[in-house]
Write a protein that holds these residues in place. Structure first.
Motif, PDB file in Angstrom:
ATOM      1  N   LEU A 227       7.274  32.705 -29.998  1.00 11.21           N
ATOM      2  CA  LEU A 227       6.555  33.399 -28.933  1.00 11.21           C
ATOM      3  C   LEU A 227       5.700  32.451 -28.130  1.00 11.21           C
ATOM      4  N   SER A 228       5.221  31.399 -28.743  1.00 13.23           N
ATOM      5  CA  SER A 228       4.340  30.461 -28.059  1.00 13.23           C
ATOM      6  C   SER A 228       5.016  29.786 -26.878  1.00 13.23           C
ATOM      7  N   SER A 229       6.325  29.888 -26.786  1.00 13.79           N
ATOM      8  CA  SER A 229       7.052  29.293 -25.662  1.00 13.79           C
ATOM      9  C   SER A 229       6.990  30.152 -24.408  1.00 13.79           C
ATOM     10  N   TYR A 230       6.524  31.399 -24.563  1.00 15.95           N
ATOM     11  CA  TYR A 230       6.605  32.362 -23.469  1.00 15.95           C
ATOM     12  C   TYR A 230       5.233  32.769 -22.952  1.00 15.95           C
ATOM     13  N   ALA A 231       5.088  32.768 -21.653  1.00 16.66           N
ATOM     14  CA  ALA A 231       3.947  33.449 -21.066  1.00 16.66           C
ATOM     15  C   ALA A 231       4.107  34.947 -21.315  1.00 16.66           C
ATOM     16  N   MET A 232       2.979  35.629 -21.493  1.00 18.11           N
ATOM     17  CA  MET A 232       2.986  37.056 -21.780  1.00 18.11           C
ATOM     18  C   MET A 232       2.031  37.771 -20.837  1.00 18.11           C
ATOM     19  N   GLY A 233       2.230  39.056 -20.701  1.00 18.25           N
ATOM     20  CA  GLY A 233       1.349  39.788 -19.811  1.00 18.25           C
ATOM     21  C   GLY A 233       1.287  41.268 -20.140  1.00 18.25           C
TER      22      GLY A 233
ATOM     23  N   PHE B 258     -11.655  43.435 -18.943  1.00 22.87           N
ATOM     24  CA  PHE B 258     -10.496  43.289 -19.820  1.00 22.87           C
ATOM     25  C   PHE B 258     -10.367  41.830 -20.256  1.00 22.87           C
ATOM     26  N   THR B 259      -9.872  41.642 -21.483  1.00 24.23           N
ATOM     27  CA  THR B 259      -9.628  40.296 -21.990  1.00 24.23           C
ATOM     28  C   THR B 259      -8.268  40.252 -22.660  1.00 24.23           C
ATOM     29  N   ILE B 260      -7.423  39.337 -22.201  1.00 21.70           N
ATOM     30  CA  ILE B 260      -6.125  39.133 -22.832  1.00 21.70           C
ATOM     31  C   ILE B 260      -6.225  37.946 -23.776  1.00 21.70           C
ATOM     32  N   SER B 261      -5.573  38.072 -24.926  1.00 23.22           N
ATOM     33  CA  SER B 261      -5.591  36.983 -25.902  1.00 23.22           C
ATOM     34  C   SER B 261      -4.267  37.002 -26.660  1.00 23.22           C
ATOM     35  N   ARG B 262      -4.015  35.938 -27.384  1.00 24.23           N
ATOM     36  CA  ARG B 262      -2.786  35.881 -28.178  1.00 24.23           C
ATOM     37  C   ARG B 262      -3.035  35.128 -29.469  1.00 24.23           C
ATOM     38  N   ASP B 263      -2.258  35.488 -30.473  1.00 26.26           N
ATOM     39  CA  ASP B 263      -2.257  34.783 -31.751  1.00 26.26           C
ATOM     40  C   ASP B 263      -0.812  34.416 -32.025  1.00 26.26           C
ATOM     41  N   ASN B 264      -0.437  33.213 -31.684  1.00 20.06           N
ATOM     42  CA  ASN B 264       0.965  32.805 -31.820  1.00 20.06           C
ATOM     43  C   ASN B 264       1.403  32.736 -33.280  1.00 20.06           C
ATOM     44  N   ALA B 265       0.485  32.502 -34.169  1.00 17.73           N
ATOM     45  CA  ALA B 265       0.839  32.477 -35.590  1.00 17.73           C
ATOM     46  C   ALA B 265       1.263  33.859 -36.073  1.00 17.73           C
ATOM     47  N   LYS B 266       0.701  34.895 -35.443  1.00 18.19           N
ATOM     48  CA  LYS B 266       1.037  36.268 -35.821  1.00 18.19           C
ATOM     49  C   LYS B 266       1.993  36.917 -34.832  1.00 18.19           C
ATOM     50  N   ASN B 267       2.383  36.159 -33.801  1.00 18.04           N
ATOM     51  CA  ASN B 267       3.289  36.697 -32.776  1.00 18.04           C
ATOM     52  C   ASN B 267       2.734  37.963 -32.129  1.00 18.04           C
ATOM     53  N   THR B 268       1.474  37.930 -31.778  1.00 15.01           N
ATOM     54  CA  THR B 268       0.855  39.088 -31.143  1.00 15.01           C
ATOM     55  C   THR B 268       0.105  38.696 -29.880  1.00 15.01           C
ATOM     56  N   VAL B 269       0.049  39.639 -28.966  1.00 15.15           N
ATOM     57  CA  VAL B 269      -0.740  39.517 -27.744  1.00 15.15           C
ATOM     58  C   VAL B 269      -1.600  40.769 -27.647  1.00 15.15           C
ATOM     59  N   ASN B 270      -2.858  40.582 -27.314  1.00 14.03           N
ATOM     60  CA  ASN B 270      -3.792  41.698 -27.300  1.00 14.03           C
ATOM     61  C   ASN B 270      -4.432  41.863 -25.928  1.00 14.03           C
ATOM     62  N   LEU B 271      -4.861  43.084 -25.676  1.00 13.76           N
ATOM     63  CA  LEU B 271      -5.606  43.373 -24.454  1.00 13.76           C
ATOM     64  C   LEU B 271      -6.817  44.212 -24.837  1.00 13.76           C
ATOM     65  N   GLN B 272      -7.984  43.600 -24.774  1.00 16.53           N
ATOM     66  CA  GLN B 272      -9.235  44.311 -25.027  1.00 16.53           C
ATOM     67  C   GLN B 272      -9.709  44.905 -23.708  1.00 16.53           C
ATOM     68  N   MET B 273      -9.888  46.220 -23.699  1.00 15.04           N
ATOM     69  CA  MET B 273     -10.271  46.918 -22.471  1.00 15.04           C
ATOM     70  C   MET B 273     -11.621  47.594 -22.674  1.00 15.04           C
ATOM     71  N   ASN B 274     -12.579  47.194 -21.900  1.00 17.94           N
ATOM     72  CA  ASN B 274     -13.932  47.755 -21.966  1.00 17.94           C
ATOM     73  C   ASN B 274     -14.273  48.465 -20.666  1.00 17.94           C
ATOM     74  N   SER B 275     -15.251  49.341 -20.744  1.00 18.42           N
ATOM     75  CA  SER B 275     -15.732  50.071 -19.561  1.00 18.42           C
ATOM     76  C   SER B 275     -14.580  50.734 -18.816  1.00 18.42           C
TER      77      SER B 275
END
Length: 130
Positions: A29-35, A68-85
């Motif tokens: 997954l680390s090879s790919y941009a995510m959105g 909003f904050t986007i983050s990723r954990d390539n070791a876990k193959n996950t991408v997250n989106l924290q959404m506030n307010s």
């Protein structure tokens, strides 16, 4: 081809927070941009946020910057989106997206479109009540 599964959607009151997660099947997954994109009923799918393969670069739609904050954990193959307010007008189905090409970061005029996306998740519903 990478497969994406979103989770974390739900019902929240205006001003509240949600954290979306996207689990990817591909080990590289680390090879790919995510959105993340979102689509409200009767509207076109719109860009929310993107992150480069390494996680060093991020870009946000103006409407979500600072909330909003986007983050990723390539070791876990996950991408997250924290959404506030969150706002009622942000009620939509939120989609995780993976680049169709590897090892690149798109120009801003491209990353805000759907043209770079090769794989979509099935979507997760976010409902913000007023």
């Amino acid at each position: 081809q990478v497969q994406l599964v979103e989770s974390g959607g739900g019902l929240v009151q205006a001003g509240g927070s949600l954290r979306l997660s996207c689990a990817a099947s591909r080990r590289t997954l680390s090879s790919y941009a995510m959105g993340w994109f979102r689509q409200a009923p009767g509207k076109e799918r719109e860009f929310v946020a993107a992150i480069s393969g390494s996680g060093e670069r991020t870009y946000y739609a103006d409407s979500v910057k600072g909330r909003f904050t986007i983050s990723r954990d390539n070791a876990k193959n996950t991408v997250n989106l924290q959404m506030n307010s969150l706002k009622p007008e942000e009620t939509a189905v939120y989609y995780c997206a993976a680049d169709r090409m590897t090892h690149r970061w798109m120009p801003i005029v491209v990353v805000t479109t759907t043209s770079w996306v090769g794989t979509w998740g099935q979507g997760t519903q976010v409902t913000v009540s007023s």
